[in-house]
Design a protein around this motif. Structure first.
Motif, mmCIF file in Angstrom:
data_model
loop_
_atom_site.group_PDB
_atom_site.id
_atom_site.type_symbol
_atom_site.label_atom_id
_atom_site.label_comp_id
_atom_site.label_asym_id
_atom_site.label_seq_id
_atom_site.Cartn_x
_atom_site.Cartn_y
_atom_site.Cartn_z
ATOM 1 N N ARG A 142 0.835 -1.211 0.000
ATOM 2 C CA ARG A 142 0.000 0.000 0.000
ATOM 3 C C ARG A 142 0.871 1.265 0.000
ATOM 4 N NH1 ARG A 142 -5.406 -0.884 1.217
ATOM 5 N NH2 ARG A 142 -5.862 -2.951 2.066
ATOM 6 N N THR A 143 1.937 1.242 0.797
ATOM 7 C CA THR A 143 2.827 2.407 0.877
ATOM 8 C C THR A 143 3.493 2.683 -0.465
ATOM 9 O OG1 THR A 143 3.229 1.989 3.227
ATOM 10 C CG2 THR A 143 4.841 3.367 2.066
ATOM 11 N N PHE A 144 3.993 1.637 -1.115
ATOM 12 C CA PHE A 144 4.630 1.824 -2.421
ATOM 13 C C PHE A 144 3.615 2.245 -3.488
ATOM 14 C CE2 PHE A 144 8.363 -0.461 -0.775
ATOM 15 C CZ PHE A 144 9.363 0.355 -1.280
ATOM 16 N N LEU A 145 2.397 1.702 -3.439
ATOM 17 C CA LEU A 145 1.372 2.119 -4.414
ATOM 18 C C LEU A 145 1.020 3.589 -4.215
ATOM 19 C CD1 LEU A 145 -0.935 -1.033 -4.461
ATOM 20 C CD2 LEU A 145 0.641 -0.278 -6.263
ATOM 21 N N GLN A 146 0.917 4.029 -2.963
ATOM 22 C CA GLN A 146 0.641 5.436 -2.661
ATOM 23 C C GLN A 146 1.776 6.316 -3.203
ATOM 24 O OE1 GLN A 146 -2.103 6.565 -0.902
ATOM 25 N NE2 GLN A 146 -1.475 8.702 -0.928
#
Length: 106
Positions: A15-19
């Motif tokens: 989720r952090t990398f997608l954000q």
């Protein structure tokens, strides 16, 4: 020296990398509709749906392991899978209907 042990939350890291991908890549290359839909998708997607997206990415790209060493490439592949989901297409339609696109849907 004391040793620290960490437990990795794979979905949380994803989720952090997608954000980060939305902030650094999509925002600079996409229209408002796509940007808003990406942010909302990441906000509302549950863990099972994210796992489905990752599974589709793994199938599409024939990936054996996700390391985020080349995070842009991996996130692009995941977003290619996200863009094909009905949930994302519905969000795009929602934002076009609200008039955020160049041609609003009436």
């Amino acid at each position: 020296m004391k040793t620290l042990h960490f437990t990795v939350d794979g979905l949380g890291i994803t989720r952090t990398f997608l954000q980060k991908y939305v902030e650094e890549i999509i925002e600079s290359k996409s229209d408002k509709v796509t940007i808003y839909a990406c942010y909302e998708f990441l906000r509302i997607i549950d863990d099972n749906e994210l796992e489905d997206v990752i599974e589709q990415y793994v199938i599409n790209e024939n990936v054996e392991v996700i390391t985020f060493e080349d995070w842009e490439k991996e996130c692009k592949g995941m977003f290619d899978a996200i863009f094909q989901t009905e949930k994302f297409k519905d969000l795009v339609f929602k934002y076009k209907k609200k008039g955020y696109g160049k041609l609003a849907v009436v």
